[in-house]
Design an enzyme around this catalytic site. Sequence first.
Site, PDB file in Angstrom:
ATOM      1  CB  CYS A   2     -12.027 -25.682  54.946  1.00 53.79           C
ATOM      2  SG  CYS A   2     -13.177 -26.332  56.041  1.00 53.79           S
ATOM      3  NE  ARG A  27      -5.991 -24.277  54.378  1.00 54.22           N
ATOM      4  CZ  ARG A  27      -5.909 -23.099  54.334  1.00 54.22           C
ATOM      5  NH1 ARG A  27      -4.694 -22.266  54.302  1.00 54.22           N
ATOM      6  NH2 ARG A  27      -6.883 -22.411  55.044  1.00 54.22           N
ATOM      7  CD1 TRP A  75      -8.935 -29.758  60.737  1.00 53.73           C
ATOM      8  CD2 TRP A  75     -10.180 -28.234  61.664  1.00 53.73           C
ATOM      9  NE1 TRP A  75      -8.604 -29.526  62.149  1.00 53.73           N
ATOM     10  CE2 TRP A  75      -9.461 -28.735  62.657  1.00 53.73           C
ATOM     11  CE3 TRP A  75     -11.194 -27.367  62.188  1.00 53.73           C
ATOM     12  CZ2 TRP A  75      -9.603 -28.390  64.013  1.00 53.73           C
ATOM     13  CZ3 TRP A  75     -11.441 -26.969  63.216  1.00 53.73           C
ATOM     14  CH2 TRP A  75     -10.242 -27.603  64.381  1.00 53.73           C
ATOM     15  CG  ASN A 101     -11.469 -21.969  55.006  1.00 55.97           C
ATOM     16  OD1 ASN A 101     -11.730 -22.354  56.295  1.00 55.97           O
ATOM     17  ND2 ASN A 101     -10.432 -21.381  54.929  1.00 55.97           N
ATOM     18  N   GLY A 102     -14.726 -21.279  56.547  1.00 53.18           N
ATOM     19  CA  GLY A 102     -15.160 -20.229  57.479  1.00 53.18           C
ATOM     20  C   GLY A 102     -16.462 -20.670  58.419  1.00 53.18           C
ATOM     21  CD  GLU A 481       7.480 -22.558  69.677  1.00 53.02           C
ATOM     22  OE1 GLU A 481       6.543 -22.271  70.462  1.00 53.02           O
ATOM     23  OE2 GLU A 481       7.511 -22.980  68.640  1.00 53.02           O
ATOM     24  CE  LYS A 485       6.845 -26.209  67.814  1.00 50.87           C
ATOM     25  NZ  LYS A 485       6.247 -25.033  66.979  1.00 50.87           N
ATOM     26  CD  GLU A 488       3.197 -27.750  67.794  1.00 48.52           C
ATOM     27  OE1 GLU A 488       1.738 -27.272  67.536  1.00 48.52           O
ATOM     28  OE2 GLU A 488       3.977 -27.105  67.835  1.00 48.52           O
ATOM     29  CG  HIS A 504       5.369 -21.170  94.464  1.00 44.34           C
ATOM     30  ND1 HIS A 504       5.309 -20.732  95.541  1.00 44.34           N
ATOM     31  CD2 HIS A 504       6.374 -20.786  93.708  1.00 44.34           C
ATOM     32  CE1 HIS A 504       6.500 -19.920  95.747  1.00 44.34           C
ATOM     33  NE2 HIS A 504       7.086 -19.633  94.817  1.00 44.34           N
ATOM     34  CE  LYS A 603       1.940 -23.585  59.014  1.00 49.56           C
ATOM     35  NZ  LYS A 603       3.238 -23.681  60.303  1.00 49.56           N
TER      36      LYS A 603
HETATM   37  C1  F6R Z   1       2.567 -24.322  66.711  1.00 49.45           C
HETATM   38  C2  F6R Z   1       2.077 -23.471  65.894  1.00 49.45           C
HETATM   39  C3  F6R Z   1       0.762 -22.448  66.396  1.00 49.45           C
HETATM   40  C4  F6R Z   1       0.722 -21.266  65.403  1.00 49.45           C
HETATM   41  C5  F6R Z   1      -0.681 -20.500  66.150  1.00 49.45           C
HETATM   42  C6  F6R Z   1      -0.676 -19.072  65.286  1.00 49.45           C
HETATM   43  O1  F6R Z   1       3.721 -25.178  66.365  1.00 49.45           O
HETATM   44  O2  F6R Z   1       2.461 -23.359  64.794  1.00 49.45           O
HETATM   45  O3  F6R Z   1       0.635 -22.530  67.660  1.00 49.45           O
HETATM   46  O4  F6R Z   1       1.870 -20.629  66.054  1.00 49.45           O
HETATM   47  O5  F6R Z   1      -1.726 -21.214  65.545  1.00 49.45           O
HETATM   48  O6  F6R Z   1      -0.734 -19.340  63.989  1.00 49.45           O
HETATM   49  P1  F6R Z   1      -0.162 -17.930  62.928  1.00 49.45           P
HETATM   50  O7  F6R Z   1       1.163 -17.759  63.383  1.00 49.45           O
HETATM   51  O8  F6R Z   1      -0.511 -18.452  61.536  1.00 49.45           O
HETATM   52  O9  F6R Z   1      -1.127 -16.870  63.533  1.00 49.45           O
END
Ligand code: F6R
Length: 608
Positions: A2, A27, A75, A101-102, A481, A485, A488, A504, A603
């Site tokens: 949110c 977000r 959200w 938010n929360g 990673e 990337k 997602e 395996h 985010k």
């Molecule tokens: C992937 C991504 C997420 C964040 C994860 C942690 O591209 O951005 O996997 O890395 O949600 O978020 P933070 O770094 O804000 O704790």
Amino acid sequence: MCGIVGYVGSKQACPILLEGLSKLEYRGYDSAVVAVLDGEKINVQKARGRLSVLSNMVDGGKSVNGVMGIGHTRWATHGEPSDVNSHPHVSSSGRFAVVHNGIIENYIPLKKRLMEKGFQFVSETDTEVVAHLFEYYYKGDLLEAMTKVIHRVEGSYALGVLCSDYPDSFVAVRKASPMIVGVGRGENFIASDVTAILAHTRNVYYLEDDEIVMLSASGVKIYNTDREEIKKEIFRVNWDVSAAEKGGYEHFMMKEIEEQPKALRDTISPRIKDGKIVLDDISLTSEYISSLKKIYIVACGSAYHVGVVGKYVIERMCRISVEVEVASEFRYHDPLIGKGDLVIVISQSGETADTLAALKEAKARGAHVLSIVNVVGSSIANASDSVLYTWAGPEIAVATTKAYSTQLAVIYLIAIYMADKLGRLENDEYSRLIEELNTLPDKVSKILENKSEIQFLASKFFSSKSIFFIGRNLDYAVSLEGSLKLKEISYIHSEAYAAGELKHGTISLIEDGTLVVALATGDKLYEKTISNVKEVKARGAVVMGVTTTHHEHAEDVCDYVVRIPDADELVLPSLSVIPLQLFGYYVASLKGCDIDKPRNLAKSVTVE
Ligand code: F6R
């Protein structure tokens, strides 16, 4: 998660709220609302879906009158995205409007009690109890009601509350959910993060848990839970408005990929003085470092992947055992840590609920917590014993790129700093590693100059059903990673595997034409990974190799080869990740995906 924006001043509130909410769209959300107090009555406008739907509904804010209001992008956590579940939740008399938010963890018993007292609930949300609690506790003093409400609720919250008895001011509070206070001239703001208010002011207060803020056009007052006014320092944010805008790029993600050389420079350069790493921000003495038996690195998602690189790098350089764990697991398995242990916590947002909880768990057991954080004043930064900030600037795209790269840079700084304190580096070796760090930004720029090559490869594989990433040791860490990337943002199924582990079980998934991205950057394990490349090729895979300039014969085994500049093996992850970020981006772009706001993702993950 949110997003919240609140405004009080002399201008019409609604357009300002909509503009602020647009800066928080990254977000993640599924409905949007504004609530504006026109002097007497709270006017609430809600819309499901994109913020533009709400904006059109209220004619860009022109059709809603009033100079004070709150806005929210929701959200969904409790209850589907719908008008009835979206915020603000309004108390039965219509006197209070609440955005949140929360998660209110004890909302079920509270709801039961309130229903017994005759309150009627219309939504499935946890937040609605807050609106009714205000009604229940309010005896003419909004601040008093706020203290009583936060005394009753458990969980995490950033709350903004309008009360129709208070036509000139509103109240807000936060606990374990982000919220900052913006201080302008004749106007004041609350927001989930500074990007929402940068166009109006760069002066902000960072609130501690349960600090209550009362905002009016003429000022901001902050109180503790005993309703005593407290004085706080105003912080001047050095991000500028353009940092949170696309600046001609189609997507924030590409802008942020391109910003990596600068972000790396900003993060590394100030910490190297006269050829020495200076980490003024932390106080780890040689004695303390020598006493460490184990270091824990705890984080989520990409930040966890940085931790996996960190394990290899710190163990190799410092010969201290490092355990890396995702925060959501660490927090619940009764970790074997105690007084004197070092826990490194990594987070871009500084608000990730699981990471914050893991941090608190580590602290409660007496560990020293050093965090690597991008957002100044965030909950994780505030709760840590020491903080090393990544100077990446605001990261808006949900998929992290520049934050990942700068977190990695800080890991290198810590590893070299500790290895030096442990007396494990000869002068020459130390200087050579510093030079490696100093040259990283230019090497990243060089890779970015060739991005059309990656775009071409993306055009060949964007219709793949499944893509594998393999590598050994540091290359494996980067594979994790690269795979994240890609999946997602492009929604293509992908897995990262330690190259030697593939046979395996997972190799049974390789069939004719399956793309395998093989990272073989370092010298030590190059031949080993090439053997794994041969194994998958023998089963029909098409292989895209990622290697360094001097591995001249990679073309003999791989179908396509992406080259990165030569560098010390330990810092190669900073380079090999760049083509993988670009690959994910271009594949998603060719598939027409919503790159900056991938489905189902947020985010800043402020719920567990
Ligand atoms: C992937 C991504 C997420 C964040 C994860 C942690 O591209 O951005 O996997 O890395 O949600 O978020 P933070 O770094 O804000 O704790």
